[in-house]
Design a protein around this motif. Structure first.
Motif, PDB file in Angstrom:
ATOM      1  N   HIS A   1      -4.621  -8.918   5.128  1.00  0.00           N
ATOM      2  CA  HIS A   1      -4.455  -7.990   6.241  1.00  0.00           C
ATOM      3  C   HIS A   1      -4.743  -6.573   5.742  1.00  0.00           C
ATOM      4  O   HIS A   1      -4.697  -6.313   4.528  1.00  0.00           O
ATOM      5  N   ASP A   2      -5.034  -5.678   6.663  1.00  0.00           N
ATOM      6  CA  ASP A   2      -5.444  -4.321   6.293  1.00  0.00           C
ATOM      7  C   ASP A   2      -4.484  -3.662   5.307  1.00  0.00           C
ATOM      8  O   ASP A   2      -4.919  -3.060   4.326  1.00  0.00           O
ATOM      9  N   SER A   3      -3.189  -3.767   5.550  1.00  0.00           N
ATOM     10  CA  SER A   3      -2.216  -3.101   4.679  1.00  0.00           C
ATOM     11  C   SER A   3      -2.080  -3.785   3.319  1.00  0.00           C
ATOM     12  O   SER A   3      -1.419  -3.255   2.425  1.00  0.00           O
ATOM     13  N   LYS A   4      -2.718  -4.925   3.131  1.00  0.00           N
ATOM     14  CA  LYS A   4      -2.630  -5.676   1.869  1.00  0.00           C
ATOM     15  C   LYS A   4      -3.963  -5.723   1.117  1.00  0.00           C
ATOM     16  O   LYS A   4      -4.059  -6.359   0.076  1.00  0.00           O
TER      17      LYS A   4
ATOM     18  N   LYS B   1      -5.620  -3.386  -0.578  1.00  0.00           N
ATOM     19  CA  LYS B   1      -5.532  -2.756  -1.900  1.00  0.00           C
ATOM     20  C   LYS B   1      -4.800  -3.676  -2.872  1.00  0.00           C
ATOM     21  O   LYS B   1      -5.200  -3.807  -4.034  1.00  0.00           O
TER      22      LYS B   1
ATOM     23  N   ASP C   1       0.648  -9.364   6.201  1.00  0.00           N
ATOM     24  CA  ASP C   1       1.635  -8.328   6.486  1.00  0.00           C
ATOM     25  C   ASP C   1       2.535  -8.852   7.598  1.00  0.00           C
ATOM     26  O   ASP C   1       2.157  -8.803   8.768  1.00  0.00           O
TER      27      ASP C   1
ATOM     28  N   THR D   1       3.723  -6.141  10.586  1.00  0.00           N
ATOM     29  CA  THR D   1       2.839  -5.540  11.569  1.00  0.00           C
ATOM     30  C   THR D   1       2.145  -6.640  12.359  1.00  0.00           C
ATOM     31  O   THR D   1       1.291  -7.338  11.827  1.00  0.00           O
TER      32      THR D   1
END
Length: 131
Positions: free
Chosen positions: A8-11, A13, A80, A83
């Motif tokens: 997911h976007d927040s993961k 990195k 995530d 979210t």
């Protein structure tokens, strides 16, 4: 072994850092990923990643099809849970299919590290029987 990568976007990195840390192990296997995740992993690791569409554009379904056709041996899906996603049913499909087809699945960093270390030790060679 064929390894699927989704983040997911927040993961994303975190996925990049994970792949940097385990680049030596991952380089011995075929990597498949949703588009953005695959591109980001390639940029920082120089690993070859077979990239599908972005997850929300159908990449998760493409990986799901590989699972259904017994072409995936392990999935790392850094999700995530805090979210909600507009494409959440797709997320649940990948998890459900891994359960149905007995595919080892990591949804967090701790489990991903355990699976990759097990892969390196040869603990997942039983997957060869399924092919």
């Amino acid at each position: 072994m064929n390894i699927g990568l989704i983040a997911h976007d927040s993961k994303k990195k975190l996925m990049q850092n994970f792949c940097i840390a385990y680049r030596g192990i991952l380089s011995k296997h075929e990597l498949y990923a949703t588009g953005t995740t695959g591109r980001l992993v390639e940029e920082v690791t120089n690993l070859n990643v077979h990239k599908y569409l972005a997850g929300h554009l159908g990449g998760q379904q493409q990986l799901a099809a590989q699972i259904e056709h017994n072409e995936m041996d392990m999935m790392i899906f850094l999700r995530d849970p805090l979210t909600p996603k507009s494409h959440e049913p797709d997320v649940n499909d990948v998890v459900r299919l891994c359960d149905i087809y007995n595919i080892p699945l990591a949804t967090n960093l701790a489990t991903a590290e355990l699976l990759v270390k097990a892969l390196d030790r040869g603990d997942l060679e039983w997957r060869e029987i399924y092919r």
